[in-house]
Design an enzyme around this catalytic site. Structure first.
Site, PDB file in Angstrom:
ATOM      1  N   ASN A   9      35.486  44.826  27.490  1.00  0.00           N
ATOM      2  CA  ASN A   9      36.883  45.018  27.898  1.00  0.00           C
ATOM      3  C   ASN A   9      37.763  44.530  26.745  1.00  0.00           C
ATOM      4  O   ASN A   9      37.850  43.331  26.511  1.00  0.00           O
ATOM      5  CB  ASN A   9      37.143  44.207  29.177  1.00  0.00           C
ATOM      6  CG  ASN A   9      38.607  44.179  29.569  1.00  0.00           C
ATOM      7  OD1 ASN A   9      39.410  44.971  29.073  1.00  0.00           O
ATOM      8  ND2 ASN A   9      38.962  43.262  30.459  1.00  0.00           N
ATOM      9  N   LYS A  11      40.908  44.610  26.468  1.00  0.00           N
ATOM     10  CA  LYS A  11      42.229  44.108  26.914  1.00  0.00           C
ATOM     11  C   LYS A  11      43.334  44.667  26.007  1.00  0.00           C
ATOM     12  O   LYS A  11      43.215  45.798  25.544  1.00  0.00           O
ATOM     13  CB  LYS A  11      42.226  42.580  26.942  1.00  0.00           C
ATOM     14  CG  LYS A  11      41.045  42.016  27.727  1.00  0.00           C
ATOM     15  CD  LYS A  11      41.191  40.554  28.013  1.00  0.00           C
ATOM     16  CE  LYS A  11      39.942  40.056  28.691  1.00  0.00           C
ATOM     17  NZ  LYS A  11      40.056  38.676  29.140  1.00  0.00           N
ATOM     18  N   HIS A  96      40.682  43.523  37.768  1.00  0.00           N
ATOM     19  CA  HIS A  96      40.456  42.432  36.814  1.00  0.00           C
ATOM     20  C   HIS A  96      41.377  41.261  37.186  1.00  0.00           C
ATOM     21  O   HIS A  96      42.517  41.464  37.612  1.00  0.00           O
ATOM     22  CB  HIS A  96      40.728  42.903  35.376  1.00  0.00           C
ATOM     23  CG  HIS A  96      40.257  41.917  34.356  1.00  0.00           C
ATOM     24  ND1 HIS A  96      40.996  40.808  34.020  1.00  0.00           N
ATOM     25  CD2 HIS A  96      39.112  41.845  33.638  1.00  0.00           C
ATOM     26  CE1 HIS A  96      40.317  40.095  33.113  1.00  0.00           C
ATOM     27  NE2 HIS A  96      39.170  40.704  32.873  1.00  0.00           N
ATOM     28  N   GLU A  98      43.147  39.390  35.488  1.00  0.00           N
ATOM     29  CA  GLU A  98      44.460  39.388  34.821  1.00  0.00           C
ATOM     30  C   GLU A  98      45.410  40.351  35.523  1.00  0.00           C
ATOM     31  O   GLU A  98      46.619  40.110  35.572  1.00  0.00           O
ATOM     32  CB  GLU A  98      44.287  39.724  33.332  1.00  0.00           C
ATOM     33  CG  GLU A  98      43.663  38.543  32.587  1.00  0.00           C
ATOM     34  CD  GLU A  98      42.839  38.907  31.369  1.00  0.00           C
ATOM     35  OE1 GLU A  98      42.926  40.050  30.894  1.00  0.00           O
ATOM     36  OE2 GLU A  98      42.086  38.034  30.899  1.00  0.00           O
ATOM     37  N   GLU A 168      33.386  37.799  37.963  1.00  0.00           N
ATOM     38  CA  GLU A 168      34.043  37.089  36.874  1.00  0.00           C
ATOM     39  C   GLU A 168      34.769  35.866  37.420  1.00  0.00           C
ATOM     40  O   GLU A 168      35.914  35.978  37.895  1.00  0.00           O
ATOM     41  CB  GLU A 168      35.050  38.013  36.186  1.00  0.00           C
ATOM     42  CG  GLU A 168      34.436  39.248  35.586  1.00  0.00           C
ATOM     43  CD  GLU A 168      35.285  39.771  34.440  1.00  0.00           C
ATOM     44  OE1 GLU A 168      34.747  39.875  33.332  1.00  0.00           O
ATOM     45  OE2 GLU A 168      36.473  40.039  34.649  1.00  0.00           O
ATOM     46  N   GLY A 174      37.787  33.792  29.082  1.00  0.00           N
ATOM     47  CA  GLY A 174      38.543  33.453  27.884  1.00  0.00           C
ATOM     48  C   GLY A 174      38.659  31.954  27.643  1.00  0.00           C
ATOM     49  O   GLY A 174      39.444  31.509  26.800  1.00  0.00           O
ATOM     50  N   SER A 214      33.269  34.523  29.246  1.00  0.00           N
ATOM     51  CA  SER A 214      32.796  33.885  28.008  1.00  0.00           C
ATOM     52  C   SER A 214      31.338  34.234  27.677  1.00  0.00           C
ATOM     53  O   SER A 214      30.587  33.394  27.190  1.00  0.00           O
ATOM     54  CB  SER A 214      33.003  32.368  28.065  1.00  0.00           C
ATOM     55  OG  SER A 214      34.380  32.068  28.206  1.00  0.00           O
TER      56      SER A 214
HETATM   57  C1  PEP Z   1      37.011  39.517  30.770  1.00  0.00           C
HETATM   58  O1  PEP Z   1      38.188  39.541  30.533  1.00  0.00           O
HETATM   59  O2  PEP Z   1      36.553  40.392  31.527  1.00  0.00           O
HETATM   60  C2  PEP Z   1      36.201  38.461  30.178  1.00  0.00           C
HETATM   61  C3  PEP Z   1      35.082  38.174  30.756  1.00  0.00           C
HETATM   62  O3  PEP Z   1      36.692  37.822  29.061  1.00  0.00           O
HETATM   63  P1  PEP Z   1      35.909  36.777  28.098  1.00  0.00           P
HETATM   64  O4  PEP Z   1      34.561  37.377  27.839  1.00  0.00           O
HETATM   65  O5  PEP Z   1      36.752  36.679  26.890  1.00  0.00           O
HETATM   66  O6  PEP Z   1      35.795  35.500  28.863  1.00  0.00           O
END
Ligand code: PEP
Length: 252
Positions: A9, A11, A96, A98, A168, A174, A214
């Site tokens: 992703n 973003k 998601h 966000e 997630e 992040g 992450s």
């Molecule tokens: C995401 O935004 O779906 C995500 C898992 O981000 P990151 O891998 O940067 O934690």
């Protein structure tokens, strides 16, 4: 047998030209390294046409990060599933954290998008996950159960093959904090049994559940070794070939 499915992703990163250049090098690397999992990348809306072109023939899936819950009309700034399909994008990430946190997307809004995407024949990656407060408050299962039940309300059993769920935990996105492989496996097992009770054991058994939060080269193998972890949704570490290639070739 569930095929591993690893997604990146992007973003709000990578311009269309940066994205196309990276996608072309990823497509080449995927062919040369004999990746045996399904690979998906999700660029920004404006980068989608260039990225679709860049990965043609590579087997890489290109997805949108979001879409409208209407097919057309007076919805300024929104992008319809018809527009996505017209440029060759048949997969969409929905829900998601966000989108939930910054844009007020509720489970009900997400559900309307899921139903629309499915009615247009698209595949969906439905994201679920708890905040740190919810986890610490012992609400993990309550939150996941609600997000799944409401997110999938009205989805027919026959449409479930188009659904992937991405677990997630919000506190791991992040932040550099990853759920342990055991934490991820436990949450995935709960998601699988929830889907089993909504649909059938067979649908639950075939459901692909990605872990996100992450994920990087150093932890993908341990995560993927768990019975209920079928893939990953990767944010930060999907933005360069150097970081993403070792993740999608974890098994080589
Ligand atoms: C995401 O935004 O779906 C995500 C898992 O981000 P990151 O891998 O940067 O934690």
């Amino acid at each position: 047998m569930r095929k591993a499915y690893i997604a990146g992703n992007w973003k709000m990163n990578l311009t269309p030209s940066e994205g196309a250049e990276y996608a072309a090098s990823l497509a080449k690397a995927v062919k040369e390294s004999g990746v045996d999992c399904r690979v998906m990348i999700a660029p920004s809306f404006v980068a989608l046409p260039a990225v679709v072109e860049a990965v043609k023939g590579s087997g890489i899936t290109v997805a949108a990060q979001n879409m409208a819950n209407h097919v057309s009309g007076a919805y300024t700034g929104e992008v319809s599933p018809l527009m996505l399909k017209d440029i060759g994008v048949n997969t969409v990430i929905l829900g998601h954290s966000e989108r939930r946190r910054y844009y007020g997307e509720t489970d009900e809004i997400i559900n309307s998008k899921v139903l629309l995407a499915l009615s247009e024949g698209m595949e969906v990656v439905l994201c679920v996950g708890e905040t740190l407060e919810e986890r610490q408050g012992g609400k993990l299962e309550e939150v996941l159960s609600r997000q799944i039940k409401v997110g999938l309300a009205g989805v027919e059993a026959s449409q479930m093959e188009k659904i992937t769920i991405a677990y997630e935990p919000v506190w791991a996105i992040g932040t550099g904090m990853t759920a342990t492989p055991e934490d991820a496996d436990g949450a995935h097992a709960f998601i699988r049994s929830t889907v089993g009770s909504l649909y059938s054991d067979d649908i639950a058994k075939n459901l692909i559940i990605q872990y996100g939060g992450s994920v990087k080269a150093g932890n993908i193998k341990a995560l993927m070794s768990k019975e209920n972890v079928d893939g990953a949704l990767v944010g930060g570490a999907s933005l360069t070939l150097d970081a993403f290639l070792p993740i999608i070739t974890y098994n080589n």
